[in-house]
Design an enzyme around this catalytic site. Structure first.
Site, PDB file in Angstrom:
ATOM      1  N   GLU A   1      -4.370  -9.486   1.830  1.00  0.00           N
ATOM      2  CA  GLU A   1      -5.043  -9.272   3.111  1.00  0.00           C
ATOM      3  C   GLU A   1      -6.544  -9.297   2.844  1.00  0.00           C
ATOM      4  O   GLU A   1      -7.004  -8.732   1.847  1.00  0.00           O
ATOM      5  CB  GLU A   1      -4.688  -7.913   3.744  1.00  0.00           C
ATOM      6  CG  GLU A   1      -3.275  -7.778   4.266  1.00  0.00           C
ATOM      7  CD  GLU A   1      -3.009  -6.390   4.835  1.00  0.00           C
ATOM      8  OE1 GLU A   1      -3.987  -5.621   5.028  1.00  0.00           O
ATOM      9  OE2 GLU A   1      -1.840  -6.068   5.086  1.00  0.00           O
TER      10      GLU A   1
ATOM     11  N   GLU B   1       0.824  -1.217   0.000  1.00  0.00           N
ATOM     12  CA  GLU B   1       0.000   0.000   0.000  1.00  0.00           C
ATOM     13  C   GLU B   1       0.857   1.266   0.000  1.00  0.00           C
ATOM     14  O   GLU B   1       0.517   2.248   0.650  1.00  0.00           O
ATOM     15  CB  GLU B   1      -0.949   0.000   1.204  1.00  0.00           C
ATOM     16  CG  GLU B   1      -1.864  -1.201   1.271  1.00  0.00           C
ATOM     17  CD  GLU B   1      -2.817  -1.151   2.460  1.00  0.00           C
ATOM     18  OE1 GLU B   1      -2.864  -0.119   3.152  1.00  0.00           O
ATOM     19  OE2 GLU B   1      -3.526  -2.149   2.689  1.00  0.00           O
TER      20      GLU B   1
END
Length: 527
Positions: A255, A154
């Site tokens: 995730e 990210e």
């Protein structure tokens, strides 16, 4: 990623008798396969980052007590993989890695650490970061159950931070080359944050251009499926799956596991491992194993303690995983028909000239440059206060003179000759640039020194130094990059500050390190 302070993870073994090394997992087209059996491989994993009871740096893979405790649970759940975000490469991981291997569990390991990572707001890929990542690769490549590396998690998380992805892609290029030079073939991938405004640009960017710089796989961190009332369609999983159709490299959920409704029942696993998604995605990694302050855990544990308490989510995950029986394809029967993606173009949501990458760091080039300076830092190890003072000075200096040699502009594909040097070395270059014009070397709050007779007479030969992959240093830039200063680079940094609410162009220009004193201070806070 749902926690900010990454910890290291540790895994252990329950089988006393020695076992053979785990089968090699390989990539063919957009899928993972067991190289020995030819069966398609689907990740059934958890994010493993216990943080309770830890003092100092986190490294659960160096905690044999915790490894033995938790691997029994991994086996009970039927896991075949774990993702670990941070480890201390200097510690001994043999015992935990062997216990994992004996339990048939593979490791997906992130390359960055909190101190040595690409900063999304002031991104650089430099000699210091690369050096640390290489040491981590050296420490873990000996383990047969190391399945994959993740070079960024990210890093770009909105349109204003898209320039950071250029540096992540350069890191992927260089770490793939380094891993190959060591005789290994462990794949290197990226994990995104599922931002709807930049999602497709990121997906395309990490799978376009030269194969040497493309990610080997792509991960998506997604938290949309919240509770039993959500469906494949209403959760947005259907749209995410469509986005990855015809993608030429493997994709997985790095995730998942929304916790807005607890206990979690994990209904998304039926789609992930069933016909909704299993022809596109290679499984996923549930976030997360241990219960921490963010309330995502399935067990409560503490570092170095054998005690374990299961949360309300545990049995639900166990049941959902037991029901997950993905039907794959045999490697011999699989015929990839997809091609690499088309690179995204410049626009309001994309601030990278996609065909140009930052340079491969060169310690030799940076050392040569440092030897040429007449004004430099007395020490490259700074306190936080010294870093703040230096950041303020850099912002001012680069508002008065060009700092192109250590700056970059991703929209124009420009990367300065010394932009891949460490933050301390880049600062020293700026001090010397200022000294050459003002004859002033003093900086309030920072110890500097003048050198009457530098070892290196000029910097011309520095640019010819080999990079840290032993390539000749003919140019200052990565593939296709131009070392010529963009016409806007000097004027764009003249304010000495970055604009918080400027238009797309000014937001990109402000990425240059010394156009923002605050960014420099943040970097030096790491020293």
């Amino acid at each position: 990623m749902k926690f900010s302070a990454l910890a290291a993870a540790c895994v252990g073994a329950m089988v006393a008798a020695p076992t053979l090394a785990l089968d090699n997992i390989v990539i063919k087209g957009s899928k993972f396969f067991n190289e020995k059996t030819g069966e398609q491989f689907f990740f059934k994993g958890v994010a493993y980052q216990p943080r309770s009871g830890v003092s100092g740096d986190l490294d659960p893979l160096a905690d044999p007590i915790g490894c033995k405790r938790d691997i029994a649970v991994f086996k009970e759940l039927g896991l075949n993989s774990i993702r670990v975000y941070e480890v201390d490469y200097s510690k001994d991981h043999d015992e935990c890695m062997k216990m994992l291997e004996d339990a048939g569990i593979y490791l997906v390991l992130d390359m960055p650490s909190p101190k040595y990572a690409i900063n999304r707001k002031a991104p650089y890929w430099d000699e210091e970061i690369m050096g640390e990542w290489k040491k981590k690769v050296d420490a873990f490549s000996k383990y047969s159950n190391l399945l994959a590396w993740i070079a960024g998690n990210e890093v770009t998380n909105d349109k204003d931070t898209t320039p950071a992805s250029a540096f992540v892609k350069a890191a992927i290029r260089d770490m793939k080359a380094y891993i190959k030079s060591k005789g290994h073939s462990t794949p290197v991938g990226y994990a995104d944050n599922d931002d709807m405004n930049i999602r497709m640009n990121l997906i395309d960017y990490f799978n376009c251009g030269d194969e040497k710089s493309r990610a080997d796989f792509y991960g998506i961190n997604i938290y949309r499926w919240c509770g039993d009332k959500t469906t494949f369609k209403t959760s947005g999983y259907e749209d995410v799956t469509k986005n990855m159709t015809d993608y030429s490299i493997p994709s997985l959920l790095t995730e998942f596991g929304c916790n807005k409704v607890r206990p979690r029942t994990f209904p998304e696993l039926k789609s992930l491992y069933g016909p909704d998604m299993n022809t596109i995605f290679s499984g996923g990694i549930m976030y997360e194993y241990s219960e921490e302050d963010n309330d995502y855990g399935i067990v409560s544990v503490s570092y170095g303690d054998s005690k374990l308490t299961k949360t309300g989510d545990y049995e639900n995950l166990k049941k959902a995983l037991a029901a997950a029986k993905p039907k794959g394809v045999k490697m011999s029967d699989y015929k990839p028909a997809t091609k690499e993606s088309t690179c995204p173009t410049l626009g309001p949501n994309w601030h990278i000239k996609s065909d140009v990458l930052p340079p491969t760091p060169s310690t030799a080039r940076c050392s040569c440059m440092m030897d040429s300076l007449s004004c430099t830092l007395a020490s490259t190890t700074l306190t936080k206060d010294e870093g703040t003072s230096l950041g303020d000075a850099m912002g001012y200096i680069c508002g008065q003179t060009s700092c192109d040699g250590v700056s970059h502009n991703t929209t124009k594909g420009f990367y300065g000759d010394y932009s891949a040097c460490s933050s301390a070395h880049r600062s020293a270059w700026v001090l010397n640039e200022n000294f050459s014009k003002s004859k002033k070397c003093d900086i309030d709050g920072v110890k500097t020194t003048t050198v009457k007779s530098p070892k290196q007479k000029d910097q011309g030969s520095c640019l010819k130094q080999k990079d840290d992959l032993n390539n000749d240093g003919a140019t200052s830039s990565g593939s296709g990059s131009s070392s010529k200063s963009p016409s806007s680079s000097s004027s764009s940094s003249s304010s000495g500050k970055s604009s918080a609410n400027g238009n797309a162009a000014s937001a990109v220009v402000s990425v240059q390190l010394f156009s923002s004193a605050m960014a420099v201070a943040a970097l030096f806070a790491l020293f």
